[in-house]
Design a protein around this motif. Sequence first.
Motif, PDB file in Angstrom:
ATOM      1  N   ALA A 198       0.804  -1.226   0.000  1.00  0.00           N
ATOM      2  CA  ALA A 198       0.000   0.000   0.000  1.00  0.00           C
ATOM      3  C   ALA A 198       0.831   1.267   0.000  1.00  0.00           C
ATOM      4  O   ALA A 198       0.282   2.358   0.050  1.00  0.00           O
ATOM      5  CB  ALA A 198      -0.920  -0.016   1.222  1.00  0.00           C
ATOM      6  N   SER A 199       2.148   1.174  -0.035  1.00  0.00           N
ATOM      7  CA  SER A 199       2.996   2.364   0.030  1.00  0.00           C
ATOM      8  C   SER A 199       4.316   2.057  -0.670  1.00  0.00           C
ATOM      9  O   SER A 199       4.621   0.905  -0.997  1.00  0.00           O
ATOM     10  CB  SER A 199       3.266   2.750   1.484  1.00  0.00           C
ATOM     11  N   ARG A 200       5.107   3.097  -0.877  1.00  0.00           N
ATOM     12  CA  ARG A 200       6.424   2.891  -1.492  1.00  0.00           C
ATOM     13  C   ARG A 200       7.281   1.979  -0.619  1.00  0.00           C
ATOM     14  O   ARG A 200       7.978   1.089  -1.134  1.00  0.00           O
ATOM     15  CB  ARG A 200       7.133   4.227  -1.688  1.00  0.00           C
ATOM     16  N   LEU A 201       7.249   2.151   0.703  1.00  0.00           N
ATOM     17  CA  LEU A 201       8.048   1.310   1.584  1.00  0.00           C
ATOM     18  C   LEU A 201       7.560  -0.128   1.566  1.00  0.00           C
ATOM     19  O   LEU A 201       8.362  -1.070   1.653  1.00  0.00           O
ATOM     20  CB  LEU A 201       8.024   1.862   3.007  1.00  0.00           C
ATOM     21  N   ALA A 202       6.241  -0.313   1.459  1.00  0.00           N
ATOM     22  CA  ALA A 202       5.722  -1.676   1.366  1.00  0.00           C
ATOM     23  C   ALA A 202       6.173  -2.336   0.066  1.00  0.00           C
ATOM     24  O   ALA A 202       6.483  -3.537   0.034  1.00  0.00           O
ATOM     25  CB  ALA A 202       4.203  -1.661   1.463  1.00  0.00           C
ATOM     26  N   ARG A 203       6.231  -1.555  -1.015  1.00  0.00           N
ATOM     27  CA  ARG A 203       6.725  -2.112  -2.279  1.00  0.00           C
ATOM     28  C   ARG A 203       8.208  -2.463  -2.167  1.00  0.00           C
ATOM     29  O   ARG A 203       8.651  -3.493  -2.682  1.00  0.00           O
ATOM     30  CB  ARG A 203       6.481  -1.123  -3.418  1.00  0.00           C
TER      31      ARG A 203
ATOM     32  N   SER B 193       9.529  -1.097   7.550  1.00  0.00           N
ATOM     33  CA  SER B 193       9.168  -0.078   8.530  1.00  0.00           C
ATOM     34  C   SER B 193       7.848   0.539   8.098  1.00  0.00           C
ATOM     35  O   SER B 193       7.469   0.469   6.929  1.00  0.00           O
ATOM     36  CB  SER B 193      10.261   0.989   8.662  1.00  0.00           C
ATOM     37  N   ALA B 194       7.127   1.137   9.042  1.00  0.00           N
ATOM     38  CA  ALA B 194       5.792   1.672   8.778  1.00  0.00           C
ATOM     39  C   ALA B 194       5.898   3.102   8.268  1.00  0.00           C
ATOM     40  O   ALA B 194       6.466   3.966   8.952  1.00  0.00           O
ATOM     41  CB  ALA B 194       4.956   1.624  10.055  1.00  0.00           C
ATOM     42  N   PRO B 195       5.371   3.400   7.083  1.00  0.00           N
ATOM     43  CA  PRO B 195       5.555   4.728   6.490  1.00  0.00           C
ATOM     44  C   PRO B 195       4.791   5.815   7.235  1.00  0.00           C
ATOM     45  O   PRO B 195       3.701   5.593   7.748  1.00  0.00           O
ATOM     46  CB  PRO B 195       5.010   4.552   5.072  1.00  0.00           C
ATOM     47  N   ILE B 196       5.381   6.993   7.263  1.00  0.00           N
ATOM     48  CA  ILE B 196       4.727   8.181   7.805  1.00  0.00           C
ATOM     49  C   ILE B 196       4.360   9.138   6.676  1.00  0.00           C
ATOM     50  O   ILE B 196       3.288   9.740   6.688  1.00  0.00           O
ATOM     51  CB  ILE B 196       5.632   8.872   8.847  1.00  0.00           C
ATOM     52  N   ASP B 197       5.251   9.265   5.692  1.00  0.00           N
ATOM     53  CA  ASP B 197       4.969  10.113   4.532  1.00  0.00           C
ATOM     54  C   ASP B 197       4.977   9.250   3.269  1.00  0.00           C
ATOM     55  O   ASP B 197       5.548   8.157   3.267  1.00  0.00           O
ATOM     56  CB  ASP B 197       5.998  11.233   4.422  1.00  0.00           C
ATOM     57  N   PRO B 198       4.345   9.685   2.189  1.00  0.00           N
ATOM     58  CA  PRO B 198       4.240   8.855   0.983  1.00  0.00           C
ATOM     59  C   PRO B 198       5.578   8.457   0.375  1.00  0.00           C
ATOM     60  O   PRO B 198       5.728   7.351  -0.141  1.00  0.00           O
ATOM     61  CB  PRO B 198       3.430   9.729   0.019  1.00  0.00           C
ATOM     62  N   ALA B 199       6.566   9.350   0.405  1.00  0.00           N
ATOM     63  CA  ALA B 199       7.846   9.068  -0.247  1.00  0.00           C
ATOM     64  C   ALA B 199       8.702   8.091   0.533  1.00  0.00           C
ATOM     65  O   ALA B 199       9.595   7.449  -0.023  1.00  0.00           O
ATOM     66  CB  ALA B 199       8.614  10.368  -0.468  1.00  0.00           C
TER      67      ALA B 199
ATOM     68  N   ASP C 195       1.040  -5.698  10.179  1.00  0.00           N
ATOM     69  CA  ASP C 195       0.193  -5.548   9.005  1.00  0.00           C
ATOM     70  C   ASP C 195       1.080  -5.561   7.754  1.00  0.00           C
ATOM     71  O   ASP C 195       1.855  -4.627   7.537  1.00  0.00           O
ATOM     72  CB  ASP C 195      -0.583  -4.233   9.094  1.00  0.00           C
ATOM     73  N   PRO C 196       1.004  -6.588   6.907  1.00  0.00           N
ATOM     74  CA  PRO C 196       1.913  -6.674   5.765  1.00  0.00           C
ATOM     75  C   PRO C 196       1.586  -5.706   4.636  1.00  0.00           C
ATOM     76  O   PRO C 196       2.362  -5.594   3.687  1.00  0.00           O
ATOM     77  CB  PRO C 196       1.746  -8.126   5.296  1.00  0.00           C
ATOM     78  N   ALA C 197       0.454  -5.005   4.733  1.00  0.00           N
ATOM     79  CA  ALA C 197       0.141  -4.014   3.706  1.00  0.00           C
ATOM     80  C   ALA C 197       0.975  -2.750   3.878  1.00  0.00           C
ATOM     81  O   ALA C 197       1.296  -2.070   2.903  1.00  0.00           O
ATOM     82  CB  ALA C 197      -1.344  -3.658   3.734  1.00  0.00           C
ATOM     83  N   ASN C 198       1.349  -2.440   5.144  1.00  0.00           N
ATOM     84  CA  ASN C 198       2.159  -1.230   5.374  1.00  0.00           C
ATOM     85  C   ASN C 198       3.220  -1.418   6.455  1.00  0.00           C
ATOM     86  O   ASN C 198       3.865  -0.464   6.855  1.00  0.00           O
ATOM     87  CB  ASN C 198       1.255  -0.041   5.723  1.00  0.00           C
ATOM     88  N   TRP C 199       3.386  -2.658   6.951  1.00  0.00           N
ATOM     89  CA  TRP C 199       4.420  -3.008   7.923  1.00  0.00           C
ATOM     90  C   TRP C 199       4.269  -2.229   9.231  1.00  0.00           C
ATOM     91  O   TRP C 199       5.254  -1.875   9.883  1.00  0.00           O
ATOM     92  CB  TRP C 199       5.815  -2.855   7.318  1.00  0.00           C
ATOM     93  N   THR C 200       3.039  -1.993   9.618  1.00  0.00           N
ATOM     94  CA  THR C 200       2.741  -1.346  10.894  1.00  0.00           C
ATOM     95  C   THR C 200       2.537  -2.405  11.974  1.00  0.00           C
ATOM     96  O   THR C 200       1.753  -3.333  11.787  1.00  0.00           O
ATOM     97  CB  THR C 200       1.468  -0.486  10.784  1.00  0.00           C
ATOM     98  N   PRO C 201       3.218  -2.290  13.110  1.00  0.00           N
ATOM     99  CA  PRO C 201       3.027  -3.284  14.171  1.00  0.00           C
ATOM    100  C   PRO C 201       1.761  -3.024  14.978  1.00  0.00           C
ATOM    101  O   PRO C 201       1.367  -1.878  15.183  1.00  0.00           O
ATOM    102  CB  PRO C 201       4.272  -3.096  15.053  1.00  0.00           C
ATOM    103  N   ASP C 202       1.138  -4.086  15.423  1.00  0.00           N
ATOM    104  CA  ASP C 202       0.085  -3.993  16.425  1.00  0.00           C
ATOM    105  C   ASP C 202       0.737  -3.472  17.712  1.00  0.00           C
ATOM    106  O   ASP C 202       1.776  -3.980  18.140  1.00  0.00           O
ATOM    107  CB  ASP C 202      -0.511  -5.382  16.647  1.00  0.00           C
ATOM    108  N   LEU C 203       0.147  -2.471  18.340  1.00  0.00           N
ATOM    109  CA  LEU C 203       0.773  -1.888  19.532  1.00  0.00           C
ATOM    110  C   LEU C 203       0.827  -2.867  20.699  1.00  0.00           C
ATOM    111  O   LEU C 203       1.550  -2.638  21.677  1.00  0.00           O
ATOM    112  CB  LEU C 203       0.036  -0.607  19.940  1.00  0.00           C
TER     113      LEU C 203
END
Length: 382
Positions: free
Chosen positions: A126-131, A294-300, A360-368
């Motif tokens: 879902a993001s550049r970092l996920a790609r 890592s979980a993206p904060i900005d699109p780039a 979350d493998p769509a954006n690599w965000t961890p469950d808190l």
Amino acid sequence: MVDLGQVRLRSNPRFRLIPYDRLSSTQQIEFRSLKKDRDFFGILVPPPESGLPAKSVSRDAALLFLALAESACLPNLLTDLLGNHANERLRQLVLDQVFEVEQAGRFLSGPAAAALLGVEPGLDAASRLARLSSEAIDYALALESLTVGELAARLYFFNAAPSTPALQRRFATTEQQCSFLYEVRGTEHRLRSKWRGEAIEDSWLMWSTSAVAEAAYKLYVSPLLEDLPRVFAVAVHAFAQVDCRRFKLGAGAYGLLRPDKLVAYFSSLDSLQRAAELIAGGATEAKAQGVPFSAPIDPAGLLSWGMDPPRFELAPQSDAVLSWRQWLSERIAVYVTAARQSADDVQAFVRQRIALDGVDPANWTPDLAIWRGPLGTEQGVG
């Protein structure tokens, strides 16, 4: 999805459970760090041809492994040992091939059992970092001759910029690197007025205050090398405003070329997000390198975050504490190795398995709440 509490399961007969006391003296030394956990039982050894590492095993997980040496349906024991999340925990262990589930007279585990367990492949990146993370997994899949440990190292450093002899000479000393960093006026003064600097094992330049608190959340700041002095100046100013007490920068050319070149630590996600907002506002023209896993904060992908394991999460065969990206890289290396043997879609299997770890493998965000559950068995790397 199969209810694993209502079907016959068995321990994988190709795995060997070895109590700590029955390990060789050399192995006991190798796994000595695990003895710090009072619930530690021993080691679960996979078949050599699998290429998978040994796992550390808790007492409860060992009891369940022994109880299921012969196939059985044991719903009460599963609940007693694994609690209310028994089905979810079993899904992890079946995908990791520790246990097998009976289906139409056959026992399945690993990628072969993924569809049976109702594990969804997950969303596309879902993001550049996920790609970038997906590209790293594809890269790992292509490296067929490496061990799990070597594969984890390649994943960890994926998307590092290439070095050259000229860059090695340019950043050969700490003084040369600092001269580069201080190109923006006022940066050196701000650093010296608030933080104490030191070199860490020739790998990092670290700045910290006299009162360093525990900080589980980490902010990655990832500009390309040519934009680093300006972004570093903006970041230092932001860290001062939000009372960041510790941050580090990769040392030497290799450190400055790695994707996670600048890392800051925070005790709360709110303070991390505030620092990220300040950096984003002051570094609008900077080009991003990007930190995989890592979980993206900005699109780039200039800014992203992770959540380090707690201090008890030691690397097997080591006293070192794993970082967020080391923890992920080691797990992904294991899942790629397992999936390579029988999965039609390695990307899907890795996403399935990492989602059960709380990421979350769509954006690599961890469950808190990722570190609050029982561990049972843990991957090793060797």
